[in-house]
Design an enzyme around this catalytic site. Structure first.
Site, PDB file in Angstrom:
ATOM      1  N   ASP A  58       4.548   4.256   4.716  1.00 26.85           N
ATOM      2  CA  ASP A  58       4.766   5.044   3.490  1.00 26.85           C
ATOM      3  C   ASP A  58       4.801   6.552   3.747  1.00 26.85           C
ATOM      4  O   ASP A  58       5.264   7.308   2.909  1.00 26.85           O
ATOM      5  CB  ASP A  58       3.650   4.757   2.478  1.00 26.85           C
ATOM      6  CG  ASP A  58       3.753   3.372   1.865  1.00 26.85           C
ATOM      7  OD1 ASP A  58       4.641   2.601   2.291  1.00 26.85           O
ATOM      8  OD2 ASP A  58       2.962   3.061   0.950  1.00 26.85           O
ATOM      9  N   ARG A  97       8.395  -3.540   7.566  1.00 31.99           N
ATOM     10  CA  ARG A  97       7.205  -3.344   8.396  1.00 31.99           C
ATOM     11  C   ARG A  97       7.253  -4.153   9.682  1.00 31.99           C
ATOM     12  O   ARG A  97       6.369  -4.018  10.527  1.00 31.99           O
ATOM     13  CB  ARG A  97       5.954  -3.761   7.612  1.00 31.99           C
ATOM     14  CG  ARG A  97       5.557  -2.780   6.569  1.00 31.99           C
ATOM     15  CD  ARG A  97       4.085  -2.762   6.242  1.00 31.99           C
ATOM     16  NE  ARG A  97       3.348  -3.957   6.390  1.00 31.99           N
ATOM     17  CZ  ARG A  97       2.524  -4.470   5.453  1.00 31.99           C
ATOM     18  NH1 ARG A  97       2.407  -3.875   4.283  1.00 31.99           N
ATOM     19  NH2 ARG A  97       1.814  -5.537   5.687  1.00 31.99           N
TER      20      ARG A  97
HETATM   21  O1  F6P Z   1       0.623   0.620   2.588  1.00 23.75           O
HETATM   22  C1  F6P Z   1       1.761   0.164   3.205  1.00 23.75           C
HETATM   23  C2  F6P Z   1       2.435  -0.894   2.357  1.00 23.75           C
HETATM   24  O2  F6P Z   1       3.498  -1.423   3.097  1.00 23.75           O
HETATM   25  C3  F6P Z   1       2.885  -0.420   0.989  1.00 23.75           C
HETATM   26  O3  F6P Z   1       4.137   0.204   1.012  1.00 23.75           O
HETATM   27  C4  F6P Z   1       2.906  -1.701   0.216  1.00 23.75           C
HETATM   28  O4  F6P Z   1       2.720  -1.493  -1.170  1.00 23.75           O
HETATM   29  C5  F6P Z   1       1.739  -2.456   0.776  1.00 23.75           C
HETATM   30  O5  F6P Z   1       1.541  -1.966   2.076  1.00 23.75           O
HETATM   31  C6  F6P Z   1       1.949  -3.950   0.808  1.00 23.75           C
HETATM   32  O6  F6P Z   1       0.779  -4.533   1.272  1.00 23.75           O
HETATM   33  P1  F6P Z   1       0.633  -6.082   1.635  1.00 23.75           P
HETATM   34  O7  F6P Z   1       1.308  -6.299   2.949  1.00 23.75           O
HETATM   35  O8  F6P Z   1      -0.837  -6.282   1.727  1.00 23.75           O
HETATM   36  O9  F6P Z   1       1.290  -6.855   0.556  1.00 23.75           O
END
Ligand code: F6P
Length: 346
Positions: free
Chosen positions: A127, A279
């Site tokens: 982010d 990610r």
């Molecule tokens: O904090 C990084 C992030 O990728 C955010 O952009 C997103 O809202 C969140 O993590 C999603 O988290 P998770 O993988 O726990 O659903």
């Protein structure tokens, strides 16, 4: 000396590059490194792995984290996380801990630091919303993935004369949306920092189509919200549940936007939620270098006793930021960058 390292919060391309760099720097100087598995959960449970040169070889280009991660909060439900963590660190003979994480993981690190635990943080989040550093590693990779997706959506949008709504990550800050939107030539970019009016978004698209364009690209951050909450049935994909740090699960604003844009303008619309694709996978060369520089500097700082700090990129240099200042407030989108993006709207 012995360092400890953990990766916490959402994973992010470049975590393994940091682990490798910390281990190579520390062991190269005759020190040892203990890895804690699954973030703070591993510290609380004393779940460790000895990290050596051999154990960390070949991981530089690998996404994810060999240590695993979690969103465990050691202070949840009033627990005395500092006491539990200090006990494990003492038992393991850890002289300084290097937590690699975003606002939540480093928020815990700050609290530990206040309680006298030796920590040096490494800023991680796709982010890019951590203060104290110009950039966090992982952001560049996420932007590249989102830009590649927008490029692909462009050609199919054009073929079908459609509006494509592309949802990217960004809980509090619209950095990914702004960068990928600019790089991908978006016709509108909606970010958490600027609540939007869906009718204004439709007007932008109408103006564009009035000049003969037959398709459009709208990039929206998952955390973007309609200005008055009215006129848009927000269909959150999350079930309203929150994590151990109180964050709601986001995702789904593009579903509502797709329907609303099509209903109001009559332009056929389709949405894409990029989600965790952003990610995953291998970090870009930029993120590998940044993560490596962060890891080496963090090991140096931890070994030198520069505790209560976070490694940071300042211009082209790696500096040490004050950890408390870095986690005090999120780093929101630069309004000047958004103004640049707006030049190309419509
Ligand atoms: O904090 C990084 C992030 O990728 C955010 O952009 C997103 O809202 C969140 O993590 C999603 O988290 P998770 O993988 O726990 O659903």
């Amino acid at each position: 000396m012995r360092l400890g390292i953990l990766t916490g919060g959402g994973d992010c391309p470049g975590l393994n590059a940091v682990i490798r760099a910390v281990v190579r720097k520390a062991t190269g100087e005759g020190h040892a490194v203990t890895g804690f598995r699954y973030g703070w959960a591993g510290v609380l449970a004393d779940d460790t792995v000895e990290l050596t040169h051999d154990r960390t070889t070949g991981i530089l280009p690998r996404g994810g984290t060999i240590l695993g991660t979690s969103r465990t909060n050691p202070y949840a439900d009033g627990a005395d996380g500092s006491a539990s963590i200090r006990a494990v660190l003492e038992r393991r003979g850890i002289d300084a801990l290097v937590p690699v994480g975003g606002e939540d993981t480093l928020g815990v690190a700050r609290r530990l630091s206040d309680d006298g635990v030796a920590v040096v943080g490494v800023p991680k989040t796709i982010d890019n919303d951590l203060a104290g550093t110009d950039v966090t590693f992982g952001f560049h990779t996420a932007v590249q993935i989102a830009t590649d997706a927008i490029d692909r959506l462009h050609t199919t949008a054009e073929s079908h004369n459609r509006v494509m709504v592309v949802e990217v990550m960004g809980r509090h800050a619209g950095w990914i949306a702004a960068y990928a939107g600019i790089a991908g030539g978006a016709d509108a970019i909606l970010v958490p920092e600027r609540p939007f009016d869906v009718e204004e978004v439709c007007d932008v698209l109408r103006r564009r189509h009035a000049t003969g364009r037959t398709f459009s690209i709208v990039v929206v951050s998952e955390g973007a919200t309609p200005r008055d909450g009215a006129g848009l049935a927000t269909a959150a994909l999350g079930d309203g549940a929150t994590d151990a740090f109180g964050h709601a699960r986001l995702g789904g604003i593009a579903v509502a936007l797709e329907a609303e844009i099509e209903r109001r303008t009559g332009y056929e619309s389709r949405m894409t939620i990029l989600g965790h694709v952003q990610r995953g996978g291998t970090p870009t060369a930029y993120d590998r270098v940044l993560a490596t520089r962060f890891g080496v500097r963090a090991a140096e700082a931890a070994l030198a006793g520069a505790h209560g700090t976070m490694v940071a990129l300042r211009g082209t240099e790696i500096a040490l930021a004050d950890l408390a200042e870095a986690v005090a407030e999120p780093k929101l989108l630069d309004p000047g960058l958004y103004a640049t993006a707006e030049v190309f709207f419509g």
